[in-house]
Design a protein around this motif. Structure first.
Motif, PDB file in Angstrom:
ATOM      1  N   HIS A 123       0.860  -1.248  -0.263  1.00  0.00           N
ATOM      2  CA  HIS A 123       0.175   0.127  -0.223  1.00  0.00           C
ATOM      3  C   HIS A 123       0.925   1.200  -0.139  1.00  0.00           C
ATOM      4  O   HIS A 123       0.535   2.389  -0.504  1.00  0.00           O
ATOM      5  N   ALA A 124       2.093   1.282   0.753  1.00  0.00           N
ATOM      6  CA  ALA A 124       2.713   2.314   0.926  1.00  0.00           C
ATOM      7  C   ALA A 124       3.380   2.856  -0.588  1.00  0.00           C
ATOM      8  O   ALA A 124       4.097   3.983  -0.513  1.00  0.00           O
ATOM      9  N   THR A 170      -6.741  15.659 -12.816  1.00  0.00           N
ATOM     10  CA  THR A 170      -6.717  14.666 -11.684  1.00  0.00           C
ATOM     11  C   THR A 170      -5.905  14.912 -10.547  1.00  0.00           C
ATOM     12  O   THR A 170      -4.611  15.163 -10.587  1.00  0.00           O
ATOM     13  N   THR A 171      -6.417  14.968  -9.396  1.00  0.00           N
ATOM     14  CA  THR A 171      -5.565  15.347  -8.149  1.00  0.00           C
ATOM     15  C   THR A 171      -5.602  14.166  -7.005  1.00  0.00           C
ATOM     16  O   THR A 171      -6.593  13.278  -7.124  1.00  0.00           O
ATOM     17  N   TRP A 172      -4.677  14.391  -6.063  1.00  0.00           N
ATOM     18  CA  TRP A 172      -4.898  13.360  -5.118  1.00  0.00           C
ATOM     19  C   TRP A 172      -4.594  14.213  -3.615  1.00  0.00           C
ATOM     20  O   TRP A 172      -3.786  15.175  -3.770  1.00  0.00           O
ATOM     21  N   LYS A 173      -4.974  13.609  -2.516  1.00  0.00           N
ATOM     22  CA  LYS A 173      -4.447  14.100  -1.303  1.00  0.00           C
ATOM     23  C   LYS A 173      -3.110  13.705  -0.739  1.00  0.00           C
ATOM     24  O   LYS A 173      -2.337  14.269  -0.243  1.00  0.00           O
ATOM     25  N   GLU A 174      -2.977  12.279  -1.309  1.00  0.00           N
ATOM     26  CA  GLU A 174      -1.774  11.632  -0.874  1.00  0.00           C
ATOM     27  C   GLU A 174      -1.189  10.734  -2.066  1.00  0.00           C
ATOM     28  O   GLU A 174      -2.224  10.055  -2.598  1.00  0.00           O
ATOM     29  N   ILE A 175      -0.160  10.579  -2.704  1.00  0.00           N
ATOM     30  CA  ILE A 175       0.205   9.895  -3.966  1.00  0.00           C
ATOM     31  C   ILE A 175      -0.074   8.446  -3.594  1.00  0.00           C
ATOM     32  O   ILE A 175      -0.396   7.693  -4.750  1.00  0.00           O
ATOM     33  N   THR A 176       0.046   7.848  -2.465  1.00  0.00           N
ATOM     34  CA  THR A 176       0.055   6.525  -2.411  1.00  0.00           C
ATOM     35  C   THR A 176      -1.056   6.146  -1.542  1.00  0.00           C
ATOM     36  O   THR A 176      -1.901   6.925  -1.177  1.00  0.00           O
ATOM     37  N   VAL A 177      -1.434   4.964  -1.103  1.00  0.00           N
ATOM     38  CA  VAL A 177      -2.395   4.535  -0.054  1.00  0.00           C
ATOM     39  C   VAL A 177      -2.078   4.640   0.965  1.00  0.00           C
ATOM     40  O   VAL A 177      -1.225   3.876   1.830  1.00  0.00           O
TER      41      VAL A 177
END
Length: 833
Positions: A118-119, A260-267
């Motif tokens: 996940h990380a 497209t955006t994210w709050k944190e690039i990974t899980v």
């Protein structure tokens, strides 16, 4: 989500072909809920048969509407759905804080998470994250030589671009960790695409440390929908939600661009626990740990295992949970968001809610699962697990997997003996000895390889059944290992060891096998599965969906029960039966579901009720409908970059009486993916309804140019040509469809009717006889053979086929009357001779 998957080149459920797109975000015909089957009754001049089809389709509605309205569905167990959470989430006060903030307090969990898959689900490409060989390495694939190299600290690949010419692209992101790593390329329009040449990150001793192609055995050129630059390798839709945290796709249909955006690039932590700002605020205020979830600032607490223990029944040797499982397993629904075959309908995901609130879940269907529920395509774990005895008993994901490291809680099969008796490891149970003897996982979780090298275990936890391999053609764990032996050999060994009684929790295989093979008892077997409350809801929903092809009084009763079933998947499958009716007809039946606690059910109800005349509704009812319709449209606009959603919008506009908007949406679908053949078939049918058959034929011909082996396109073209009085050409197209997909009985049947209509009676009967050999109890084939033989004066053959039809359908009184009449005619003919 995992973009690293094999994906099908034929995503055409509406045209009759099996949809095998293996991305969970491309669930069936649309990311939103809708029927798998096309409901188009395209007439070819056999009026009686067409009338029967329409009557059958209307039977369900007539039987249902004649009864009382379905009561409103009770909200699901609040302990499972955390009913107060949406108020928090919609208040606008919650915000993502990032995993570093979470780990500053939860350090033990952070240590487990840091090395996890996940990380490392996604990362910026740099020297620390890239595992592949970019030291001017090359890889050859069907004449295309890809070169991987570094320049100025950045990573590049020279490979075939959108036009097939070699171009150089910068690798912006890494994707995944083990056993393979993919690489992502960003385009000027905001698209991010996944390369289909991947790095095998396994040790060299295991065959790794090499470049390989995800489609090694077929050439995927630049004009193929599976090419890395095309729609089916698009990260923004296919992958982003499950490889990053807090993703907003932000597709603009007007400009056809992504932001497209994210709050944190990974899980990260908040991918599962939700926005953490309120919890951080609670912690800073030194709040009480005894408070409820909302006071703690949590969207949900995954505490289903808290205070739970498992004990062995001394007599049965089976483990038992100390408390009954919750109605909705928060943890399972959470994990299923990414570890399941599904499509997104809302980015407003709330941890712990039913997955159907934000996603459309793919059920057991041909091409995805084997008839007995074993995985066939990449269905991941959610659907498999929800049909298992383990799930029914109350097992959750974290009983076996640590939720932060995602690793097993114990090495190998020791994870099983946390709860199960160790005697199951003994030779008295396994009948195998030695260091290489199979363990629990080997036999009860058979593995399959996906993406060439990625081994995944089936999570349906089933008893090996080689006897079902003999009757249903499914795989089994025994001959997976003993590949040189037959299923008969394995079944005999099982019987010798354990006795003649076959055991196993999943007993529904014969029903799906019957449905997919066109067996005469399919409807009865499916109905029995759908009606059995002891059968997992996931399976009952799948059986109910399959019953759309078998309208009857019994099916109507199953639909009525399904509309108020506690499980949203069953409610959705019941709604699947009602598309042929208008909103006004359906209102008393479906309107209660406009207020369903699960978004997926509400928007399907809204789709069905679209077009209900406003003047027939009260102001309150009109407001309820319009609110649900807005949710439906929002779900499609979220996925406006997908042809599936555009096609569903078109069908919605047709129900709303807006054919111009429907036409535009179908055309948009074909612009997005000219290979998406359901849009071509349905656009052609819209033209048929408007008396524009010539334009419909042109659409189908153009689609066939791109997808020449799509049987559904040829079938639709044949019907259109026959309507246009081009009989010979039309029947030839129908024949091509039957040739391309001979196991599709309907195609063979319609082709035979077409042959008969142009005077080729013998050829028609010959085609039907060939089909009958593979489908000996099929009602359509036998009915046609009765009619054709009778028309040719072959009364003895007609009587023989009628008797076989009666054997396949013993309750059909009409068949009995036909047999009586034919028997009398045969006797009269014999007397006359």
């Amino acid at each position: 989500m995992d973009s690293r998957q094999k994906r099908s080149r034929h995503d055409t459920p509406g045209s009759g072909a099996t949809n095998k797109c293996t991305n969970p975000n491309s669930a069936m015909e649309s990311p939103s809920r809708l029927p798998r089957r096309s409901r188009l009754f395209l007439l070819i001049g056999v009026a009686a048969l067409a009338a029967l089809a329409v009557l059958a389709a209307g039977l369900i509605l007539n039987l249902l509407v004649s009864g009382e309205a379905i009561p409103a569905t009770q909200a699901e167990d609040n302990a499972g759905t955390n009913a107060d959470a949406p108020t928090q989430a919609s208040s606008g006060k919650l915000a993502f804080v990032g995993s570093k903030t979470c780990i500053s307090c939860h350090q033990d969990q952070g240590k487990l998470w840091h090395p996890s898959q996940h990380a490392h689900a996604m990362a910026h490409a740099n020297a620390d994250t890239v595992l592949g060989d970019f030291d001017d390495a090359t890889f050859d694939y069907f004449g295309v030589t890809s070169r991987f190299f570094k320049k100025d600290g950045k990573f590049y690949v020279e490979t075939d671009g959108p036009d097939g010419e070699l171009e150089t692209f910068e690798v912006k992101y890494t994707f995944g960790l083990d056993p393979l790593q993919q690489y992502l390329i960003e385009f000027p329009d905001g698209r991010v695409q996944a390369l289909t040449v991947a790095w095998d990150s396994r040790p060299k001793s295991e065959g790794g440390q090499r470049w390989f192609h995800l489609y090694p055995d077929e050439k995927i050129g630049h004009d193929d929908p599976l090419h890395w630059t095309k729609l089916n390798q698009n990260w923004n839709f296919m992958c982003a939600e499950c490889h990053s945290t807090g993703v907003a796709k932000n597709y603009d249909p007007a400009t056809k661009r992504y932001h497209t955006t994210w709050k944190e690039i990974t899980v990260g932590c908040e991918a599962c626990h939700g926005e953490g700002s309120a919890h951080v605020a609670w912690a800073k205020e030194g709040g009480s740990a005894s408070a409820d979830d909302n006071a703690l600032g949590l969207l949900t607490r995954f505490n289903e295992r808290s205070g739970i223990s498992w004990s062995l029944n001394p007599e049965s040797k089976q483990p038992k949970r100390s408390a009954p499982p919750m109605t909705v397993r928060k943890e399972v629904e959470m994990c299923g968001r990414c570890h399941g075959r599904r499509g997104i309908i809302s980015e407003a995901f709330v941890p712990g809610r039913s997955l159907s609130d934000s996603h459309h879940v793919s059920l057991i269907s041909r091409g995805l699962y084997q008839p007995d529920g074993q995985m066939l395509d990449e269905v991941y774990n959610y659907g498999s697990f929800k049909q298992s005895k383990m799930f029914a008993a109350g097992v959750t994901c974290s009983d076996c997997h640590d939720p932060h490291s995602a690793k097993l809680r114990m090495p190998g099969a020791q994870v099983c003996t946390q709860c199960h008796a160790r005697s199951y490891e003994e030779p008295s149970h396994t009948h195998h000895e030695g260091a290489s003897a199979p363990d629990c996982i080997s036999c009860h979780m058979p593995a399959r390889k996906f993406m060439v090298i990625d081994t995944r275990h089936d999570h349906s936890f089933r008893v090996p059944r080689p006897d079902l391999s003999m009757t249903l053609g499914v795989t089994n764990a025994c001959t997976d290992c003993h590949s040189d032996k037959s299923a008969e050999w394995a079944a005999s060994a099982i019987e010798k060891w354990y006795g003649p009684e076959r055991k196993g929790y999943q007993a529904f295989g014969p029903a799906f096998h019957a449905a997919w093979s066109g067996a005469p008892d399919a409807a009865a077997l499916l109905a029995a599965v759908a009606e059995n409350k002891d059968t997992p809801a996931f399976v009952r929903a799948s059986a109910l969906e399959e019953l759309t092809a078998h309208p009857s009084v019994r099916t109507a009763n199953a639909v009525r029960e399904g509309l108020s079933d506690p499980d949203p998947l069953v409610r959705l499958a019941a709604l699947d039966h009602l598309e042929t009716a208008t909103g006004e007809q359906l209102w008393p039946l479906v309107a209660p579901l406009l207020d369903d606690p699960v978004r997926g059910v509400r928007i399907e109800a809204a789709f069905l009720l679209a077009g209900t005349p406003a003047e027939t509704l009260s102001a309150a009812d009109l407001e309820r409908l319009e609110k649900a319709e807005r949710e439906f449209v929002a779900a499609q606009m979220l996925n406006a970059d997908r042809p599936e959603s555009q096609s569903l919008l078109a069908r919605y506009y047709i129900r709303k009486g807006a054919p111009d908007k429907a036409e535009a949406a179908y055309k948009t679908a074909l612009e997005l993916s000219p290979h998406f053949t359901p849009a071509a078939v349905n656009l052609a049918d819209l033209y048929r309804q408007q008396g524009r058959d010539d334009e419909g034929i042109a659409v189908l011909r153009e689609a066939i140019q791109l997808s020449p082996n799509d049987a559904g396109l040829h079938h639709a073209l044949g019907l259109a040509l026959v309507r246009a009085k081009k009989q010979e050409e039309g029947v030839a197209a129908l024949g091509r469809a039957a040739e391309l997909q001979p196991d599709r009985v309907r195609y063979v049947y319609v082709y035979a009717v077409g042959l008969d209509s142009i005077g080729k009676h013998s050829e028609a009967i010959a085609e039907l006889k060939v089909a009958l050999a593979s489908h000996p109890g099929n009602s359509e084939i036998l009915t046609a053979l009765v009619n054709f033989a009778q028309a040719q004066g072959d009364l003895k053959s007609a009587l023989d086929y009628a008797q076989r039809l009666a054997k396949a359908n013993p309750a059909d009184r009409n068949v009995k009357q036909v047999i009586e009449a034919l028997t009398k005619q045969v006797m009269q003919k014999q007397d006359a001779q």
